[in-house]
Design a protein around this motif. Sequence first.
Motif, PDB file in Angstrom:
ATOM      1  N   THR A  67     -57.497  77.350  13.734  1.00  0.00           N
ATOM      2  CA  THR A  67     -57.351  76.235  14.670  1.00  0.00           C
ATOM      3  C   THR A  67     -56.748  76.675  15.998  1.00  0.00           C
ATOM      4  OG1 THR A  67     -57.160  74.695  12.851  1.00  0.00           O
ATOM      5  CG2 THR A  67     -56.320  73.932  14.959  1.00  0.00           C
ATOM      6  N   ASN A  68     -55.765  77.552  15.906  1.00  0.00           N
ATOM      7  CA  ASN A  68     -55.123  78.040  17.123  1.00  0.00           C
ATOM      8  C   ASN A  68     -56.125  78.760  18.035  1.00  0.00           C
ATOM      9  OD1 ASN A  68     -53.125  78.658  18.874  1.00  0.00           O
ATOM     10  ND2 ASN A  68     -51.808  79.638  17.370  1.00  0.00           N
ATOM     11  N   GLU A  69     -56.901  79.635  17.414  1.00  0.00           N
ATOM     12  CA  GLU A  69     -57.905  80.395  18.146  1.00  0.00           C
ATOM     13  C   GLU A  69     -58.955  79.457  18.762  1.00  0.00           C
ATOM     14  OE1 GLU A  69     -59.360  83.435  15.504  1.00  0.00           O
ATOM     15  OE2 GLU A  69     -61.217  83.516  16.663  1.00  0.00           O
ATOM     16  N   PHE A  70     -59.386  78.486  17.983  1.00  0.00           N
ATOM     17  CA  PHE A  70     -60.330  77.478  18.476  1.00  0.00           C
ATOM     18  C   PHE A  70     -59.753  76.762  19.697  1.00  0.00           C
ATOM     19  CE2 PHE A  70     -60.620  72.808  18.294  1.00  0.00           C
ATOM     20  CZ  PHE A  70     -61.957  72.612  18.633  1.00  0.00           C
ATOM     21  N   PHE A  71     -58.503  76.391  19.604  1.00  0.00           N
ATOM     22  CA  PHE A  71     -57.868  75.660  20.705  1.00  0.00           C
ATOM     23  C   PHE A  71     -57.854  76.502  21.973  1.00  0.00           C
ATOM     24  CE2 PHE A  71     -54.362  73.794  23.105  1.00  0.00           C
ATOM     25  CZ  PHE A  71     -54.663  72.442  23.000  1.00  0.00           C
ATOM     26  N   GLU A  72     -57.495  77.765  21.821  1.00  0.00           N
ATOM     27  CA  GLU A  72     -57.454  78.634  22.999  1.00  0.00           C
ATOM     28  C   GLU A  72     -58.835  78.892  23.585  1.00  0.00           C
ATOM     29  OE1 GLU A  72     -55.168  82.139  22.274  1.00  0.00           O
ATOM     30  OE2 GLU A  72     -53.395  80.907  21.886  1.00  0.00           O
ATOM     31  N   ASN A  73     -59.798  79.170  22.704  1.00  0.00           N
ATOM     32  CA  ASN A  73     -61.118  79.559  23.206  1.00  0.00           C
ATOM     33  C   ASN A  73     -62.013  78.401  23.598  1.00  0.00           C
ATOM     34  OD1 ASN A  73     -60.482  82.217  22.843  1.00  0.00           O
ATOM     35  ND2 ASN A  73     -61.286  82.266  20.760  1.00  0.00           N
ATOM     36  N   GLU A  74     -61.950  77.326  22.848  1.00  0.00           N
ATOM     37  CA  GLU A  74     -62.905  76.247  23.085  1.00  0.00           C
ATOM     38  C   GLU A  74     -62.312  75.056  23.815  1.00  0.00           C
ATOM     39  OE1 GLU A  74     -65.886  77.049  22.365  1.00  0.00           O
ATOM     40  OE2 GLU A  74     -65.360  78.798  21.150  1.00  0.00           O
ATOM     41  N   VAL A  75     -61.032  74.858  23.677  1.00  0.00           N
ATOM     42  CA  VAL A  75     -60.432  73.677  24.293  1.00  0.00           C
ATOM     43  C   VAL A  75     -59.815  74.038  25.639  1.00  0.00           C
ATOM     44  CG1 VAL A  75     -58.749  71.816  24.022  1.00  0.00           C
ATOM     45  CG2 VAL A  75     -60.046  72.630  22.040  1.00  0.00           C
ATOM     46  N   LEU A  76     -58.886  74.976  25.637  1.00  0.00           N
ATOM     47  CA  LEU A  76     -58.195  75.299  26.894  1.00  0.00           C
ATOM     48  C   LEU A  76     -59.158  75.790  27.972  1.00  0.00           C
ATOM     49  CD1 LEU A  76     -54.870  76.975  25.720  1.00  0.00           C
ATOM     50  CD2 LEU A  76     -55.244  74.638  26.518  1.00  0.00           C
ATOM     51  N   LYS A  77     -60.176  76.541  27.554  1.00  0.00           N
ATOM     52  CA  LYS A  77     -61.103  77.074  28.558  1.00  0.00           C
ATOM     53  C   LYS A  77     -61.986  76.010  29.181  1.00  0.00           C
ATOM     54  CE  LYS A  77     -61.051  81.769  27.123  1.00  0.00           C
ATOM     55  NZ  LYS A  77     -61.573  82.735  26.171  1.00  0.00           N
ATOM     56  N   ARG A  78     -62.116  74.882  28.510  1.00  0.00           N
ATOM     57  CA  ARG A  78     -63.003  73.843  29.039  1.00  0.00           C
ATOM     58  C   ARG A  78     -62.254  72.789  29.832  1.00  0.00           C
ATOM     59  NH1 ARG A  78     -67.236  71.376  25.080  1.00  0.00           N
ATOM     60  NH2 ARG A  78     -67.407  72.979  23.506  1.00  0.00           N
TER      61      ARG A  78
END
Length: 79
Positions: A67-78
């Motif tokens: 989840t953490n990785e998802f948040f950094e890669n998919e959420v924060l970047k968008r």
Amino acid sequence: MTITICIGSSCHLKGSRQVVEELQYLISQNDLKDKIDLKGTFCMNNCQNGVCVTVDDTPYSLTPENTNEFFENEVLKRI
Ligand code: FES
């Protein structure tokens, strides 16, 4: 941005509750409560890929561990 997390029984068994808690924590840590709408939904008919999450309409398959990785890669970047 709307993040929808499946809380159906299969995804629940795979840790959707921890995923929700982790996302709530990350959203508040990053001060993104105004920008991200976190929602729960019942079974998305994709149980074998649970924990099922969508960001707007893009589907993801999460675990409490990624989840953490998802948040950094998919959420924060968008955002
Ligand atoms: S319980 Fe989550 S997709 Fe079915």
